[in-house]
Design an enzyme around this catalytic site. Sequence first.
Site, PDB file in Angstrom:
ATOM      1  N   TYR A 123      27.096  61.597  20.388  1.00  0.00           N
ATOM      2  CA  TYR A 123      28.462  61.706  20.892  1.00  0.00           C
ATOM      3  C   TYR A 123      29.304  60.472  20.553  1.00  0.00           C
ATOM      4  CZ  TYR A 123      27.241  65.873  23.624  1.00  0.00           C
ATOM      5  OH  TYR A 123      26.855  67.134  24.016  1.00  0.00           O
ATOM      6  N   LYS A 172      13.089  62.374  22.109  1.00  0.00           N
ATOM      7  CA  LYS A 172      12.546  63.153  20.995  1.00  0.00           C
ATOM      8  C   LYS A 172      11.950  62.195  19.969  1.00  0.00           C
ATOM      9  CE  LYS A 172      11.802  67.206  19.135  1.00  0.00           C
ATOM     10  NZ  LYS A 172      10.813  68.138  19.735  1.00  0.00           N
ATOM     11  N   ASP A 205      12.286  68.897  24.767  1.00  0.00           N
ATOM     12  CA  ASP A 205      12.075  70.341  24.840  1.00  0.00           C
ATOM     13  C   ASP A 205      11.055  70.685  25.916  1.00  0.00           C
ATOM     14  OD1 ASP A 205      10.884  68.812  22.752  1.00  0.00           O
ATOM     15  OD2 ASP A 205       9.864  70.574  21.992  1.00  0.00           O
ATOM     16  N   ASP A 229      23.697  65.486  28.641  1.00  0.00           N
ATOM     17  CA  ASP A 229      24.703  66.529  28.805  1.00  0.00           C
ATOM     18  C   ASP A 229      24.032  67.876  29.031  1.00  0.00           C
ATOM     19  OD1 ASP A 229      27.137  67.798  28.856  1.00  0.00           O
ATOM     20  OD2 ASP A 229      27.548  67.596  26.719  1.00  0.00           O
ATOM     21  N   ASP A 233      23.543  70.169  32.883  1.00  0.00           N
ATOM     22  CA  ASP A 233      23.935  71.565  33.077  1.00  0.00           C
ATOM     23  C   ASP A 233      22.740  72.411  33.507  1.00  0.00           C
ATOM     24  OD1 ASP A 233      26.496  70.867  32.312  1.00  0.00           O
ATOM     25  OD2 ASP A 233      26.757  72.624  31.025  1.00  0.00           O
TER      26      ASP A 233
END
Length: 336
Positions: A123, A172, A205, A229, A233
Site C-alpha cells: 500500500y 508470507k 493463508d 486490511d 475485515d
Amino acid sequence: MHNVTLIKGDGIGPSIMDQAVKIIDASGAKIHWEEADAGMAAFNKFGTPIPDATLESIDRNRVAFKGPLTTAVSEGFRSINVELRKKYDLYANVRPAKSWAGVQTRYSDIDIVIVRENTEGLYAGLEHYLTSKRDIAESLAVVTRQGSERIIDYAFKYARDNNRKKVTVCHKANILKYTQGLFLETAKEVATRYPDIEFDSKIIDATCMHMVMNPQQFDVVVTTNMFGDILSDLTAGLVGGLGLIPGANIGADAALFEAVHGSAPDIADKNIANPTAVIMAGVMMLDHLHEHEAANKVKTALEKVIAEGKYVTPDLNPNAGVGTDVMGQAIIDAMA
C-alpha cells in the site's frame, strides 16, 4: 479540556457522527470539538477533499475524530485516509473485533485485535507500467526494519498494557523471503523483549483458515499493511460486520479515530445507519485521551442497548428497526 478535530464526513457520516458526539458529550468527557471539512462535501465546497484549514486543525490538535469519507476521483491521491496516515505518520492501525451480546453470529466469544502496519508494504503505492501499451504493471512492496520494529513493538506494548496474553505475527516469509522475511525476523527479535507475552507466527493463508475454524486461539495479531486490511475485515465478519468495528490510527504524536466502514451513500439521510462502529472509535479516542471513566460509561451503555435489542437500527434487529437518532438517545439514557 481536550481539543479534537471533528470531521463528520460524507454519506451517513454526519448522522452517525452527530450521535457519537452527543453520546461522548453526555459521558462527561472534557472535549472541545473543532469541526473541519474533508471528503466529497469538502471537494464540492472548496475544490479539494482536504482543505488547508482541516490540516491546520489537525496540526494544532493532534487528535481527530472522523466519519467515513468518499474520495474525490479527480484528485491525485487514491484515498484521503491514506493521505492523512502518511502526512501524520500514523503507522499503527488498530482494529478490535469482539463479540456482542445480542448480535447473532457463528461464534459468541471472539476477542481479537488486529494491529496493522499502516505506512509500508504494497500500500506504499509504488506502482507503474512496464510497457508503453500498459499491458504489464508492477507494484513494489516496501518493508523496512524500522517500520517493522515500531509496529511489532507497538503490538507487544498494546498486549501488555491491555492485559493480553499472546501476540501472533502473520506473514508470507516462506515465499517472500526478503520483505516478509525481514518482518518475521524483526518480530522474533522484538519478542525477546517481552518474555511475559506469548509469541507465535503463522503464514497468512493458514491464519485465515485457522481464524475461521478456531478464532479463539488468536489474541493480538500484528501484520503488514495489506494482510492487516484483509484480516481486519475477516474478523469483522466473525462478530457481525463492519458496522460494529472501530479503528484507531496511531502515530508518535498524532492519532485519528474512525469507523472502518464506508460512507454508504445509498442509505444517507434515511436515519437507519448503525452508529456502533464510530461510537466505539470514540471509546478508543477517550481511552487515548485518558478519559477512561467516560470511555467505560459509553461502552457499557452501548453494550446494554445492543444486548437488549429494543432500540437498535434495522441491521441489528429488523423487528425493532428504530432510527439512528433513537438508538443514540437510548445509549445516552443508558448512561444515566
